[in-house]
Enzyme design. Structure first.
Site, PDB file in Angstrom:
ATOM      1  N   MET A 299     -13.078  15.837 -18.216  1.00 18.00           N
ATOM      2  CA  MET A 299     -12.682  16.991 -17.406  1.00 18.00           C
ATOM      3  C   MET A 299     -13.570  18.008 -17.736  1.00 18.00           C
ATOM      4  O   MET A 299     -14.414  18.957 -17.133  1.00 18.00           O
ATOM      5  CB  MET A 299     -11.298  17.309 -17.457  1.00 18.00           C
ATOM      6  CG  MET A 299     -11.150  18.504 -16.424  1.00 18.00           C
ATOM      7  SD  MET A 299      -9.296  19.030 -16.463  1.00 18.00           S
ATOM      8  CE  MET A 299      -8.481  17.280 -15.657  1.00 18.00           C
TER       9      MET A 299
ATOM     10  N   TYR B  12     -13.650   7.967 -22.830  1.00 18.58           N
ATOM     11  CA  TYR B  12     -12.248   7.335 -22.246  1.00 18.58           C
ATOM     12  C   TYR B  12     -12.526   5.873 -22.044  1.00 18.58           C
ATOM     13  O   TYR B  12     -13.786   5.576 -21.230  1.00 18.58           O
ATOM     14  CB  TYR B  12     -11.673   7.897 -21.154  1.00 18.58           C
ATOM     15  CG  TYR B  12     -11.033   9.370 -21.351  1.00 18.58           C
ATOM     16  CD1 TYR B  12      -9.677   9.406 -22.067  1.00 18.58           C
ATOM     17  CD2 TYR B  12     -11.582  10.435 -20.817  1.00 18.58           C
ATOM     18  CE1 TYR B  12      -8.951  10.568 -22.248  1.00 18.58           C
ATOM     19  CE2 TYR B  12     -10.814  11.782 -21.219  1.00 18.58           C
ATOM     20  CZ  TYR B  12      -9.503  11.753 -21.741  1.00 18.58           C
ATOM     21  OH  TYR B  12      -8.904  12.970 -21.956  1.00 18.58           O
TER      22      TYR B  12
ATOM     23  N   LYS C  55     -23.483  28.192   4.082  1.00 17.39           N
ATOM     24  CA  LYS C  55     -22.122  27.826   4.309  1.00 17.39           C
ATOM     25  C   LYS C  55     -21.504  27.444   2.913  1.00 17.39           C
ATOM     26  O   LYS C  55     -22.428  26.891   2.304  1.00 17.39           O
ATOM     27  CB  LYS C  55     -21.837  26.901   5.441  1.00 17.39           C
ATOM     28  CG  LYS C  55     -22.476  25.480   5.268  1.00 17.39           C
ATOM     29  CD  LYS C  55     -22.466  24.688   6.494  1.00 17.39           C
ATOM     30  CE  LYS C  55     -23.435  23.642   6.395  1.00 17.39           C
ATOM     31  NZ  LYS C  55     -23.417  22.853   7.637  1.00 17.39           N
TER      32      LYS C  55
ATOM     33  N   ARG D 215     -19.570  15.185  17.035  1.00 17.57           N
ATOM     34  CA  ARG D 215     -18.626  16.075  16.152  1.00 17.57           C
ATOM     35  C   ARG D 215     -18.186  17.303  16.996  1.00 17.57           C
ATOM     36  O   ARG D 215     -17.183  17.251  17.468  1.00 17.57           O
ATOM     37  CB  ARG D 215     -19.436  16.335  15.082  1.00 17.57           C
ATOM     38  CG  ARG D 215     -18.660  16.860  13.788  1.00 17.57           C
ATOM     39  CD  ARG D 215     -19.415  17.002  12.542  1.00 17.57           C
ATOM     40  NE  ARG D 215     -20.616  18.124  12.757  1.00 17.57           N
ATOM     41  CZ  ARG D 215     -21.385  18.491  11.829  1.00 17.57           C
ATOM     42  NH1 ARG D 215     -21.193  17.915  10.630  1.00 17.57           N
ATOM     43  NH2 ARG D 215     -22.237  19.122  11.848  1.00 17.57           N
TER      44      ARG D 215
HETATM   45  C1  LIG Z   1     -25.057  22.752   7.662  1.00 15.51           C
HETATM   46  C2  LIG Z   1     -25.959  22.863   8.884  1.00 15.51           C
HETATM   47  C3  LIG Z   1     -27.191  23.190   8.871  1.00 15.51           C
HETATM   48  C4  LIG Z   1     -27.963  22.916   7.694  1.00 15.51           C
HETATM   49  O1  LIG Z   1     -28.300  21.751   7.118  1.00 15.51           O
HETATM   50  P1  LIG Z   1     -29.372  21.258   5.880  1.00 15.51           P
HETATM   51  O2  LIG Z   1     -29.257  19.963   6.465  1.00 15.51           O
HETATM   52  O3  LIG Z   1     -28.605  21.601   4.835  1.00 15.51           O
HETATM   53  O4  LIG Z   1     -30.526  21.919   6.421  1.00 15.51           O
HETATM   54  C5  LIG Z   1     -27.711  23.367  10.028  1.00 15.51           C
HETATM   55  N1  LIG Z   1     -26.958  23.335  11.483  1.00 15.51           N
HETATM   56  C6  LIG Z   1     -25.705  23.296  11.201  1.00 15.51           C
HETATM   57  C7  LIG Z   1     -24.891  23.237  12.637  1.00 15.51           C
HETATM   58  C8  LIG Z   1     -25.196  22.904  10.168  1.00 15.51           C
HETATM   59  O5  LIG Z   1     -23.789  22.663  10.220  1.00 15.51           O
END
Ligand SMILES: *Cc1c(COP(=O)(O)O)cnc(C)c1O
Length: 357
Positions: free
Chosen positions: A301, A253, A34, A128
């Site tokens: 930046m 800055y 992701k 969650r």
């Molecule tokens: C992001 C995520 C993971 C991976 O987590 P890491 O800590 O990066 O290994 C696994 N399961 C779910 C549901 C996630 O959202």
């Protein structure tokens, strides 16, 4: 001469996948890619991870992008879908999806069901996503009817605190997950990277590594090297100017940094517009052609200033390493900036060139 580069080492990625297999030899691997593969570039990372048993993303756009790029591996939508239109895309692109709330089950029932492999999510205490234990069995009963013939829904949950050593919470959440799913058919999945590396009892049928795949430690007090992981991203840039400063001269800055001795200052092409964190304090570590150097003044930046030391022979064009080697891991930069490695990796911006090797 290119400016800011994130060099992505696909050998390191495969090495890390191999380490995860060694740690969890009886489990299948759902590689979590992701957020543009944690900033590494989702398509090339997916192409490098053909040895994983499946891929997981958070949003349907990411899954469609992978299919459009010709990726044929199983892909799991970790948050499922939000509308009937998205459900159409799930069917068209042969995606698997997580079901975490009543609204999603109702949507599946209304369209007739059996369009995709499903994962049912338990909320074991993170609050969650997912069904709480008291609602889980009823949700499961409804999902069984919506699953393709002969395919039991997968059973999953997520740790809230696996990255904290000796966290009692993880033991409790593992117990809740095992008790709630006891006796149900279907494969089980719980462990993220920290669970994989620190809680063997959580490995079960599928592990879901994200951060560790990219060679970054999820465990406080343990380096990636300690865990035999290799950073997949090397984030670097170049010096675009140098100047000599006298004692008392300032840089950047707000004149935050002031020379306490005569020194040489390097200006590097990289700033918070590239994802290098503005929150870094003076003295944050860098490497110039391999030699240790320090951030001097506020991150701009598009640029930073670096205290090279009076004797430095650094020149315009020299390489500046921002993070991504054993001696300068992103974990240390995140700690110095008061954030976590996850955020820094995801924030490496669009304009940074990803060089896949
Ligand atoms: C992001 C995520 C993971 C991976 O987590 P890491 O800590 O990066 O290994 C696994 N399961 C779910 C549901 C996630 O959202």
């Amino acid at each position: 001469m290119s400016a800011v580069t994130a060099r992505i080492d696909t050998d390191a990625l495969r090495h890390n996948l191999g380490q995860i297999r060694k740690r969890a030899p009886a489990s299948k691997i759902m590689a979590v890619i992701k957020a543009n593969a944690y900033g590494h570039g989702i398509v090339p990372i997916a192409q490098a991870l053909t040895e994983a048993n499946s891929l997981a993303v958070a949003r349907i756009e990411e899954a469609v992008q992978l299919r459009d790029a010709g990726i044929s591996s199983p892909i799991v939508l970790l948050e499922g879908v939000q509308s009937p239109d998205e459900l159409t895309l799930v069917a068209r692109h042969r995606l698997e999806m997580v079901v975490h709330c009543q609204e999603q089950i109702t949507m599946l029932e209304q369209q007739g069901g059996a369009i995709a492999d499903l994962w049912l999510k338990l909320d074991a205490g993170m609050n969650r996503l997912g069904f709480v234990p008291g609602e889980f069995l009823e949700a499961h009963r409804r999902l069984v009817k919506l699953s393709p013939a002969g395919r039991s829904p997968g059973l999953m949950s997520h740790f809230s605190s696996a990255d904290h050593a000796q966290s009692e919470t993880s033991g409790i959440q593992l117990k809740i997950f095992l008790e709630t799913t006891a006796g149900l058919p279907g494969e089980r999945s719980l462990a993220n990277s920290a669970g994989i590396l620190d809680i063997p009892a959580s490995h079960l049928d599928w592990v879901r590594p994200g951060l560790s795949l990219y060679g970054v430690s999820p465990l406080a007090g343990k380096s990636a090297q300690d865990l035999n992981l290799r950073p997949a991203m090397r984030f670097s840039t170049w010096l675009v100017a140098t100047r000599n400063l006298a004692t008392g001269d300032t840089a950047g800055y707000g004149c935050r940094w002031r020379a306490d001795r005569p020194t040489r200052l390097g200006i590097a092409a990289c700033g918070y517009g590239d994802g290098y964190p503005w929150a870094l304090p003076d003295g944050a570590p860098l490497r110039v052609e391999g030699a240790p150097a320090c951030l001097a003044g506020a991150v701009s930046m598009d640029m930073i200033a670096i205290d090279l030391g009076a004797d430095s022979e650094a020149q315009v064009g020299d390489e500046v390493l921002l993070w991504g080697e054993a001696g300068l891991p992103v974990e240390d930069i995140a700690a110095a900036a008061g954030t976590i490695s996850y955020e820094l990796l995801c924030r490496v911006s669009q304009r940074v060139e990803r060089e896949i090797v």
